[in-house]
Design a protein around this motif. Structure first.
Motif, PDB file in Angstrom:
ATOM      1  N   MET C   1       0.845  -1.202   0.000  1.00  0.00           N
ATOM      2  CA  MET C   1       0.000   0.000   0.000  1.00  0.00           C
ATOM      3  C   MET C   1       0.878   1.248   0.000  1.00  0.00           C
ATOM      4  O   MET C   1       1.586   1.510   0.954  1.00  0.00           O
ATOM      5  CB  MET C   1      -0.897  -0.013   1.246  1.00  0.00           C
ATOM      6  CG  MET C   1      -2.100   0.862   1.119  1.00  0.00           C
ATOM      7  SD  MET C   1      -3.329   0.496   2.428  1.00  0.00           S
ATOM      8  CE  MET C   1      -2.591   1.246   3.865  1.00  0.00           C
ATOM      9  N   GLN C   3       1.426   5.286  -0.190  1.00  0.00           N
ATOM     10  CA  GLN C   3       0.776   6.574   0.057  1.00  0.00           C
ATOM     11  C   GLN C   3       1.143   7.585  -1.021  1.00  0.00           C
ATOM     12  O   GLN C   3       2.300   7.691  -1.401  1.00  0.00           O
ATOM     13  CB  GLN C   3       1.243   7.141   1.397  1.00  0.00           C
ATOM     14  CG  GLN C   3       0.586   6.512   2.594  1.00  0.00           C
ATOM     15  CD  GLN C   3       0.931   7.262   3.862  1.00  0.00           C
ATOM     16  OE1 GLN C   3       1.811   8.111   3.863  1.00  0.00           O
ATOM     17  NE2 GLN C   3       0.250   6.949   4.935  1.00  0.00           N
ATOM     18  N   MET C   8      -6.725  18.232  -1.582  1.00  0.00           N
ATOM     19  CA  MET C   8      -8.192  18.221  -1.565  1.00  0.00           C
ATOM     20  C   MET C   8      -8.664  19.644  -1.832  1.00  0.00           C
ATOM     21  O   MET C   8      -8.102  20.591  -1.273  1.00  0.00           O
ATOM     22  CB  MET C   8      -8.696  17.851  -0.166  1.00  0.00           C
ATOM     23  CG  MET C   8      -8.679  16.394   0.151  1.00  0.00           C
ATOM     24  SD  MET C   8     -10.032  15.510  -0.645  1.00  0.00           S
ATOM     25  CE  MET C   8     -11.437  15.985   0.402  1.00  0.00           C
ATOM     26  N   PHE C  70      -9.986  16.041  -5.786  1.00  0.00           N
ATOM     27  CA  PHE C  70      -8.592  15.940  -5.336  1.00  0.00           C
ATOM     28  C   PHE C  70      -7.754  15.424  -6.495  1.00  0.00           C
ATOM     29  O   PHE C  70      -8.254  14.737  -7.392  1.00  0.00           O
ATOM     30  CB  PHE C  70      -8.466  15.022  -4.116  1.00  0.00           C
ATOM     31  CG  PHE C  70      -8.955  13.619  -4.332  1.00  0.00           C
ATOM     32  CD1 PHE C  70      -8.116  12.634  -4.818  1.00  0.00           C
ATOM     33  CD2 PHE C  70     -10.275  13.282  -4.051  1.00  0.00           C
ATOM     34  CE1 PHE C  70      -8.573  11.342  -5.009  1.00  0.00           C
ATOM     35  CE2 PHE C  70     -10.739  11.990  -4.246  1.00  0.00           C
ATOM     36  CZ  PHE C  70      -9.884  11.011  -4.727  1.00  0.00           C
ATOM     37  N   PRO C  96      -3.644  19.790   2.028  1.00  0.00           N
ATOM     38  CA  PRO C  96      -2.952  18.551   1.672  1.00  0.00           C
ATOM     39  C   PRO C  96      -3.597  17.325   2.321  1.00  0.00           C
ATOM     40  O   PRO C  96      -4.035  17.388   3.467  1.00  0.00           O
ATOM     41  CB  PRO C  96      -1.535  18.766   2.214  1.00  0.00           C
ATOM     42  CG  PRO C  96      -1.678  19.794   3.288  1.00  0.00           C
ATOM     43  CD  PRO C  96      -2.863  20.638   2.937  1.00  0.00           C
ATOM     44  N   ALA C  97      -3.662  16.239   1.586  1.00  0.00           N
ATOM     45  CA  ALA C  97      -4.204  14.978   2.099  1.00  0.00           C
ATOM     46  C   ALA C  97      -3.432  13.831   1.450  1.00  0.00           C
ATOM     47  O   ALA C  97      -2.501  14.059   0.680  1.00  0.00           O
ATOM     48  CB  ALA C  97      -5.694  14.881   1.778  1.00  0.00           C
ATOM     49  N   LYS C  98      -3.833  12.629   1.770  1.00  0.00           N
ATOM     50  CA  LYS C  98      -3.171  11.458   1.192  1.00  0.00           C
ATOM     51  C   LYS C  98      -4.179  10.450   0.699  1.00  0.00           C
ATOM     52  O   LYS C  98      -5.298  10.367   1.219  1.00  0.00           O
ATOM     53  CB  LYS C  98      -2.274  10.789   2.252  1.00  0.00           C
ATOM     54  CG  LYS C  98      -0.998  11.561   2.493  1.00  0.00           C
ATOM     55  CD  LYS C  98      -0.184  10.944   3.595  1.00  0.00           C
ATOM     56  CE  LYS C  98       1.057  11.810   3.830  1.00  0.00           C
ATOM     57  NZ  LYS C  98       1.654  11.542   5.137  1.00  0.00           N
ATOM     58  N   ILE C  99      -3.795   9.704  -0.316  1.00  0.00           N
ATOM     59  CA  ILE C  99      -4.569   8.523  -0.723  1.00  0.00           C
ATOM     60  C   ILE C  99      -3.610   7.337  -0.795  1.00  0.00           C
ATOM     61  O   ILE C  99      -2.403   7.504  -0.909  1.00  0.00           O
ATOM     62  CB  ILE C  99      -5.285   8.684  -2.087  1.00  0.00           C
ATOM     63  CG1 ILE C  99      -4.277   9.003  -3.208  1.00  0.00           C
ATOM     64  CG2 ILE C  99      -6.356   9.753  -2.036  1.00  0.00           C
ATOM     65  CD1 ILE C  99      -4.910   8.897  -4.586  1.00  0.00           C
ATOM     66  N   ASN C 100      -4.173   6.149  -0.731  1.00  0.00           N
ATOM     67  CA  ASN C 100      -3.373   4.942  -0.912  1.00  0.00           C
ATOM     68  C   ASN C 100      -3.640   4.378  -2.291  1.00  0.00           C
ATOM     69  O   ASN C 100      -4.794   4.225  -2.689  1.00  0.00           O
ATOM     70  CB  ASN C 100      -3.748   3.882   0.129  1.00  0.00           C
ATOM     71  CG  ASN C 100      -3.419   4.340   1.522  1.00  0.00           C
ATOM     72  OD1 ASN C 100      -2.396   4.976   1.756  1.00  0.00           O
ATOM     73  ND2 ASN C 100      -4.298   4.033   2.457  1.00  0.00           N
TER      74      ASN C 100
END
Lengths: 101, 101, 101
Positions: C1, C3, C8, C70, C96-100
């Motif tokens: 996984m 990152q 966003m 995003f 700022p954000a994160k996705i996997n």
């Protein structure tokens, strides 16, 4: 295009409780915060113990509401402090963001 | 008023897919996460290729859903790892935020 | 996984203004952004002066819309710059954000 720091806030409420009007009146009349939007969720549940049934359909009797707003970090800090005193909101989540002015 | 670090999560789903009930049951029964809210969008589209028509009205046949929740960062990390194994969600967005307890 | 960093974005609009279709067409056709969702609020108000009545019910005549999306930070920066030129949006909030993946 100038970037400005803001704090985004999401306040979680329930339709069955009478806090929303009070909260909106405070945000509109007293704190004069900019950019307030209220969203109604289609379902949801709170911290453990609030929903006793495992049937998801039962949650819809008390629909969740989210009051979202943003403003300058120092103003938001003051507003959150005030809200905690006046309305005793339990779920106020906030994080830093930016807008362009 | 004590600040606590949380991770906010937004999981993007579609009504046409059957993931929502499964996701909510997992969050409610197994992970016992606090503060779950589900929102229904009025329109939306996913990554390129998913919408073949340029007519915006066609998107409304499969309305987007967002399942939002927050919890302690280490718990959210575990939940996201578990969700990826169990449900294979493609769009899970998360960021650090704060709540006051 | 793995990152991945994303930005966003939430763009605040009003139903009474004609920006939404234009914005969605730009996001879908030109910028090919991934993960666009539109939410309709049940009430809301903008910066001071926009709502002259203190009656909360009056706000519902012009319901707020939020267009959320995003994408990679550098793409979002470009899209926001472009949006400011084309559509003159006043309330674009991003973080700022994160996705996997």
């Amino acid at each position: 295009m100038k970037q400005t720091e803001v704090t985004m806030v999401r306040v979680y409420l329930h339709e069955a409780r009478a806090h929303m009007e009070e909260l909106l009146e405070y945000l509109h009349d007293d704190s004069k915060v900019r950019g307030v939007t209220v969203f109604r969720g289609i379902t949801g549940f709170g911290s453990s113990g609030e929903i006793h049934s495992s049937k998801l359909i039962d949650m819809s009797l008390d629909l969740p509401l989210v009051v979202e707003f943003f403003d300058a970090p120092e103003r938001v800090e003051e507003i959150i402090r005030e809200l905690n005193t006046k309305i005793k909101l339990r779920h106020v989540v906030y994080w830093p963001a930016k807008i362009n002015l």
